[in-house]
Scaffold this motif. Structure first.
Motif, PDB file in Angstrom:
ATOM      1  N   ILE A  55       0.800   2.451  -5.924  1.00 29.43           N
ATOM      2  CA  ILE A  55       0.855   1.249  -5.094  1.00 29.43           C
ATOM      3  C   ILE A  55       1.667   0.207  -5.874  1.00 29.43           C
ATOM      4  O   ILE A  55       1.865   0.353  -7.082  1.00 29.43           O
ATOM      5  N   GLU A  73      -6.132   4.974  -5.286  1.00 28.39           N
ATOM      6  CA  GLU A  73      -5.360   5.826  -4.370  1.00 28.39           C
ATOM      7  C   GLU A  73      -4.723   6.931  -5.201  1.00 28.39           C
ATOM      8  O   GLU A  73      -4.358   6.703  -6.353  1.00 28.39           O
ATOM      9  N   ASN A 122      -6.193   0.843  -9.083  1.00 30.92           N
ATOM     10  CA  ASN A 122      -5.690   1.707  -8.010  1.00 30.92           C
ATOM     11  C   ASN A 122      -6.449   3.036  -8.014  1.00 30.92           C
ATOM     12  O   ASN A 122      -6.312   3.842  -8.929  1.00 30.92           O
ATOM     13  N   ARG A 145      -8.565  -1.421   3.742  1.00 29.64           N
ATOM     14  CA  ARG A 145      -7.750  -0.321   4.258  1.00 29.64           C
ATOM     15  C   ARG A 145      -7.325   0.681   3.196  1.00 29.64           C
ATOM     16  O   ARG A 145      -6.615   1.633   3.477  1.00 29.64           O
ATOM     17  N   SER A 146      -7.704   0.469   1.967  1.00 27.25           N
ATOM     18  CA  SER A 146      -7.227   1.402   0.938  1.00 27.25           C
ATOM     19  C   SER A 146      -8.274   1.580  -0.160  1.00 27.25           C
ATOM     20  O   SER A 146      -9.293   0.889  -0.181  1.00 27.25           O
ATOM     21  N   GLU A 147      -7.955   2.479  -1.045  1.00 28.60           N
ATOM     22  CA  GLU A 147      -8.850   2.723  -2.188  1.00 28.60           C
ATOM     23  C   GLU A 147      -8.412   1.857  -3.371  1.00 28.60           C
ATOM     24  O   GLU A 147      -8.211   2.347  -4.481  1.00 28.60           O
ATOM     25  N   THR A 170      -3.744  -7.284   2.822  1.00 27.74           N
ATOM     26  CA  THR A 170      -4.600  -7.159   1.634  1.00 27.74           C
ATOM     27  C   THR A 170      -5.871  -7.948   1.875  1.00 27.74           C
ATOM     28  O   THR A 170      -5.817  -9.160   2.088  1.00 27.74           O
ATOM     29  N   ASN A 190       0.819  -1.212   0.000  1.00 26.58           N
ATOM     30  CA  ASN A 190       0.000   0.000   0.000  1.00 26.58           C
ATOM     31  C   ASN A 190       0.852   1.262   0.000  1.00 26.58           C
ATOM     32  O   ASN A 190       2.075   1.210   0.087  1.00 26.58           O
ATOM     33  N   VAL A 191       0.159   2.381  -0.050  1.00 26.93           N
ATOM     34  CA  VAL A 191       0.820   3.685  -0.033  1.00 26.93           C
ATOM     35  C   VAL A 191       1.720   3.801   1.194  1.00 26.93           C
ATOM     36  O   VAL A 191       2.825   4.333   1.126  1.00 26.93           O
ATOM     37  N   ASP A 192       1.279   3.260   2.345  1.00 27.62           N
ATOM     38  CA  ASP A 192       2.087   3.336   3.572  1.00 27.62           C
ATOM     39  C   ASP A 192       3.059   2.153   3.683  1.00 27.62           C
ATOM     40  O   ASP A 192       3.582   1.872   4.747  1.00 27.62           O
ATOM     41  N   ASP A 218     -10.535  -3.179  -1.036  1.00 30.56           N
ATOM     42  CA  ASP A 218      -9.646  -3.494   0.075  1.00 30.56           C
ATOM     43  C   ASP A 218     -10.120  -2.725   1.312  1.00 30.56           C
ATOM     44  O   ASP A 218     -10.489  -1.541   1.213  1.00 30.56           O
TER      45      ASP A 218
END
Ligand code: GLA
Length: 746
Positions: free
Chosen positions: A177, A173, A171, A145-147, A104, A97-99, A143
């Motif tokens: 990613i 976000e 994606n 926790r994410s976009e 997943t 992810n971005v972080d 997901d």
């Protein structure tokens, strides 16, 4: 074909013989329930009650306990398993992810059902012409926790027990990613006790059959050579332990992909079986920017309750109808002769003219000029990439015109994905080669692979190949690929994105092949990779046949063809007769007859007796080969750990059949009957080898009698043709008159 029960949130994908059920649970996971023989309904509670009683899980940093008693992530049967959650049995997708975190976990958002099936861009896929034959379920998941979104596609066929799956990551976000894994399909079966059928091999020992128990440790059938399926082939069968050739449940999986792949297969701690198939995650990572998406290749699932042959029948029908190029799928292929084993690099115009003359007199229909016609290519140490005719060696126009005047076709060998360091192309464009700079790359067969990740390289090499095929009326192309990828590095992709190279390379290859078949739809394309090193549905989307093996020793080919036949239709399996001394030409031809037929030898060196045999064989092939091209195939006896191999093909109308029997070692008279399959029990069949007329039900219940003594390496071909009552009466009268013994066997 696809229903959704809104109350139970239950999907049913089905046709008359096959059902595939899954539902959306309270936590919005897609839970697999059943796949197998048609079932009108499923009881979700009965199928999920075996799960552990409690479930605890971190969801958006909050601990969540599911109240429903029935669910545990640890033992759940998913449609797309999570990564880095409580389930540790293998994942469907992994996203960095971005972080930089890796958890997943995709949950259901919405779905739609559409008639037909959309083609996947840039990847080979099942070609659907009539929308009514297929329905597709498209499910969107997100997901937690994410976009990042995951789309699952399921296409079910109404006339075949085939379910095709593939997936897409999008994606949403605002930042990049990294995709580290994306499977094409997952099948979580609710119990263990399955066996795995796969193939392994190497050069000249292509596709050796292996059957193993699915154990409680993970088995991975995979390839990481960048498009070289010698070592493992992207096709497996999972079967119940008691399933044999003719009875029992079996599931066939085939990826429509020619790059690195993996099938992860295991039984878990609860004795449930999980299969995950797709691109190999080893050496794979793909950066996705905002709004970018990544498609996984399609994976075909074929189900049958009629044993391994049942799965084979479904796969063969599917591949002929939906994968192979339409122009050739059901067409008789010309009997060919290839110059390779006759002359290797040592030929000239005169030799090829003589080859054409001789081949023509033997009833051969096409001459193929193999490696050595371009650049300075007198050995395998140079010139790949220099696709200019070596005019000192061969007058291509002359030999093609000569063949055509004789009413024969003409074919040419190419190896477009390669570059020799010793070539004009390399001296002018070293950047076109795919290898890691500053180290010494491995030079298999003195060659490197072209950097087909770079569209400029694809453009260049295609324009060179196109030039030849535009200029000369060539009827057939043998497209070779003689080394695999190693020490990969691409000046185009760059070091930071090395994980993209393997997949981008195969996309470049597909682009090249796609341009070729679009511009030359009437050129019969046969792919090859040092024999059958790249035998898969990805290649068969473009090429109608694949050279099965450089091993032309007939006894070794029995094994290779037997295992290849399980997964691929006979009409696409290149099988030739060579001058190898073991066995007569007739015996060798009987084996090769069950593939696309041809020769690898110098006909000038044949004795008169051999020539006469070959003329007879070619007549027989022309008369009967349509049963091989179009018929239903049944394996009868496996050569694995056995003295015999036997198989047969039956025409769709059941009026014609070809039966093959081979024994490796000599054996005395012995009571041997092989039961035949797929015939019409009520029809009478004339058997050309035994000169008998016998009813179908006898062949299918008692069998074909081969009790006579067998010489070492004896191949037998029985041609069965249904006769009507008049023909039968005439035959019996003649037989009585001749006072022949009724049961005389060959
Ligand atoms: C590979 C093929 C052979 C032949 C040679 C030519 O090995 O499998 O049939 O075409 O290449 O170099």
């Amino acid at each position: 074909m696809i229903t959704f029960d809104t109350k139970r949130r239950l999907f049913h994908l089905y046709n008359a013989n096959f059902s595939y059920y899954f539902y959306i649970n309270k936590l919005n996971y897609l839970i697999h329930l059943y796949s197998g023989k048609y079932l009108q309904n499923v009881d979700i509670e009965r199928l999920t009650e075996r799960y552990a009683e409690r479930y605890a899980y971190l969801d958006n940093n909050k601990e969540v306990c599911d109240e429903s008693y029935y669910f545990s992530l640890q033992g759940a049967n998913f449609e797309c398993a999570t990564f880095n959650t409580a389930d540790k049995r293998g994942s469907f997708a992994i996203i960095k992810n971005v972080d930089s975190s890796l958890l997943t976990d995709f949950r259901y958002v919405s779905h739609k059902i559409i008639q037909g099936k959309e083609p996947i861009k840039y990847l080979p896929h099942a070609k659907i012409q009539n929308c009514k034959e297929v329905e597709t379920l498209e499910i969107t998941l997100k997901d937690v926790r994410s976009e990042v979104y995951l789309i699952l596609y399921y296409s079910i066929f109404n006339n075949l027990n085939i379910l095709i799956r593939n997936s897409k990551i999008i994606n949403k976000e605002k930042q990049d990613i990294t995709l580290l894994k994306l499977a094409s399909t997952e099948l979580d079966l609710i119990y263990g006790d399955y066996e795995l059928i796969s193939t392994y091999g190497t050069w000249s020992k292509d596709r050796q059959l292996e059957v193993s128990k699915i154990s409680h440790s993970k088995q991975i059938i995979s390839d990481n050579h960048g498009g070289r399926g010698f070592y493992h082939n992207p096709a497996i069968i999972i079967k119940e332990k008691d399933t044999n050739l003719f009875n029992g449940n079996a599931y066939g999986f085939e990826l429509i992909y020619s790059g690195n792949f993996s099938f992860e297969v295991s039984a878990d701690e609860f004795n449930q079986t999980r299969v995950i198939a797709g691109i190999n995650e080893e050496n794979f990572s793909f950066t996705l920017r905002y709004n970018q998406c990544f498609n996984s290749p399609e994976c075909v699932l074929a189900f049958s309750d009629k044993g391994i042959n049942g799965v084979t029948n479904v796969l063969h029908d599917f591949i002929r109808q939906y994968i192979l190029p339409k122009t050739f799928a059901f067409k008789e292929r010309p009997i060919l002769i290839n110059s390779w084993e006759a002359y290797y690099f040592d030929f000239d115009t005169e030799k090829i003219i003589k080859l054409i003359d001789e081949a023509n007199s033997l009833g051969i229909e096409m001459v193929v000029l193999d490696d050595g016609w371009f650049g300075n290519r007198d050995s395998d140490s140079s010139s790949l990439g220099d696709w200019q005719i070596n005019k000192d060696k061969i007058d291509l126009e002359k030999v093609i015109t000569y063949a055509h005047e004789k009413n024969m076709k003409f074919g040419l060998w190419v190896e477009p994905e390669m570059i020799s360091p010793n070539s004009k192309l390399f001296s002018e464009h070293p950047e076109f080669a795919l290898y890691k700079r500053n180290i010494k790359p491995t030079l298999f067969r003195h060659q490197l692979v072209l950097d087909l990740t770079n569209p400029k390289v694809v453009d260049y090499i295609y324009s060179e190949i196109k030039e030849i095929f535009k200029k000369y009326p060539i009827d057939y192309c043998k497209w070779d690929f003689n080394r695999y990828l190693s020490e990969i590095g691409s000046l185009y992709v760059g070091e930071n994105n090395e994980g993209e190279i393997y997949h981008r390379f195969i996309l470049g290859t597909y682009d090249l092949l796609n341009r070729f078949i679009t511009d030359f739809p009437n050129v019969l394309l046969e792919t090859c990779a040092s024999g059958g090193g790249r035998f898969d549905l990805g290649m068969l989307y473009y090429s109608s046949q694949i050279w099965a093996s450089d091993e032309t020793d007939p006894t070794a080919r029995v094994d290779i063809q037997y295992s290849t036949n399980i997964f691929y239709p006979l009409s696409c399996i290149g099988a030739h007769v060579s001058a190898r001394p073991f066995l007569t030409y007739q015996d060798k031809a009987i084996i090769a007859a069950f593939g696309t037929f041809g020769y690898e030898l110098d006909p000038i060196k044949l004795s008169e007796e051999d020539k006469n045999q070959i003329i007879g064989i070619n007549k027989l092939i022309k008369e009967w080969h349509h049963v091989v091209t179009e018929g239903d195939y049944y394996a009868l006896k496996s050569p694995v750990n056995s003295n015999y191999a036997a198989w047969m093909t039956v025409s769709k109308n059941k009026k014609e059949a070809l039966v093959f029997h081979f024994n490796f070692r000599r054996e005395p008279t012995y009571s041997r009957y092989i039961k035949l399959y797929g015939l019409d029990p009520d029809l009478y069949y004339f058997n050309s080898l035994t000169n008998t007329i016998i009813k179908g039900d006898f062949y299918m219940n008692v069998g074909l009698n081969i009790s006579a003594p067998l010489d070492e390496g004896k191949a037998m071909l029985f041609v069965l043709k249904a006769v009507n009552s008049l023909e039968k009466t005439i035959y019996e009268k003649i037989k009585m008159k001749n006072n022949e013994k009724r049961d005389k066997i060959f």
